[in-house]
Design a protein around this motif. Structure first.
Motif, PDB file in Angstrom:
ATOM      1  N   SER A   8       7.127  40.890  30.596  1.00 16.89           N
ATOM      2  CA  SER A   8       5.944  42.079  31.760  1.00 16.89           C
ATOM      3  C   SER A   8       6.382  41.778  33.063  1.00 16.89           C
TER       4      SER A   8
ATOM      5  N   TRP B 259       4.532  42.344  35.668  1.00 18.07           N
ATOM      6  CA  TRP B 259       3.618  41.739  36.421  1.00 18.07           C
ATOM      7  C   TRP B 259       3.366  40.162  36.176  1.00 18.07           C
TER       8      TRP B 259
ATOM      9  N   GLN C 143       8.983  50.918  36.835  1.00 18.30           N
ATOM     10  CA  GLN C 143       7.152  51.323  36.833  1.00 18.30           C
ATOM     11  C   GLN C 143       7.289  52.131  37.879  1.00 18.30           C
TER      12      GLN C 143
END
Length: 281
Positions: free
Chosen positions: A138, A140, A165
């Motif tokens: 991920s 994030w 993204q």
């Protein structure tokens, strides 16, 4: 780039992917070694079909060159690499009736954008591949880890996660531009044309310095998009002792032309040179 070589086992590829830019890239120090290696990978039937190893009359080929891709995101070619290109043109002009012709393709000004769009068509999942297909990494989670120096992944990999993204390139526009550029280049080269194109705007940068010029790989990435055979030819060492070179591009399935021209340039300019020597105690 030899598209007929199965990519099964390259990372997590199955070898059955249809829409892919990935192909086998063979690395040798000397151009003469490319032919037997390509034959070994292709097998006798495909080698015969692609006429690998067949003699090429260099004087009968048509030669073209590009010195500026005109993509605003990439760095301009350095004086040193420009001189190398000029010397290549002079060398080829001495063995053919018509000197190499300078050409310009409108689509190369979108090189990076077209490559980025083509990446969206790849069947592989970058987040999963980064997690060794055991888990999806991920962005994030990785960005904070990178900031505090705890990420297990390289900065380049994390930047790719961030890039995924960001808004994508307009697909309809990109597909149209790729088709237009592909037709332009293929029509020009046919089965007897060769294109000289800078490999990079400069010699190799210091470690981490490429992050300041993140789009310069578009110099060669555009030919992945077009799925054309390319041979990177070493042309000795530059003033800083780092390798110089140039890309030799040919039409679809004309790998033998790239190799033949690479052999000529190698003989003319000395080919691969060790960047430094070591003393054996």
């Amino acid at each position: 780039m030899v598209c007929f070589i199965n990519t099964k086992g390259m990372t997590f590829r199955k070898g059955t992917e249809k829409q892919t830019m990935v192909s086998a890239g063979l690395i040798t120090k000397y151009a003469e070694d490319l032919t037997p290696v390509i034959k070994a990978f292709l097998g006798p039937e495909k080698s015969l079909e692609l006429k690998i190893g067949q003699e090429v009359d260099l004087s009968s080929l048509k030669y073209y060159y590009v010195d500026k891709p005109n993509d605003a995101r990439v760095s301009p070619i350095s004086d040193e690499l420009q001189i190398v290109l000029d010397h290549v043109i002079e060398s080829i002009a001495s063995i053919t009736e018509l000197p190499p012709l300078k050409v310009k393709f409108s689509g190369t000004c979108y090189s990076y954008s077209l490559w980025r769009h083509s990446m969206t068509k790849e069947e592989s999942d970058f987040c999963a591949s980064l997690g060794n297909n055991q888990t999806r990494v991920s962005v994030w989670a990785e960005v904070p880890k990178t900031i505090v120096g705890c990420s297990n992944h390289t900065l380049a990999a994390v930047l790719k996660l961030i890039d995924l993204q960001l808004p994508q390139v307009n697909a309809v526009w990109a597909d149209a531009e790729i088709e237009k550029l592909s037709n332009e280049v293929s029509t020009l080269l046919g089965d007897d044309g060769v294109l000289f194109f800078p490999s990079s705007p400069t010699t190799a940068k210091h470690h981490y310095e490429p992050f300041l010029h993140p789009y310069n790989f578009a110099y060669w990435a555009i030919f992945n998009v077009l799925k054309l055979p390319v041979t990177q030819v070493p042309l000795g060492l530059g003033l800083n002792g780092l390798p110089l070179g140039i890309q030799v591009v040919a039409g679809m399935n004309q790998d033998r032309l790239c190799v033949a021209v690479a052999k000529h340039l190698e003989l003319t300019f000395g080919g691969w040179k060790p960047p430094f020597t070591t003393k054996v105690p």
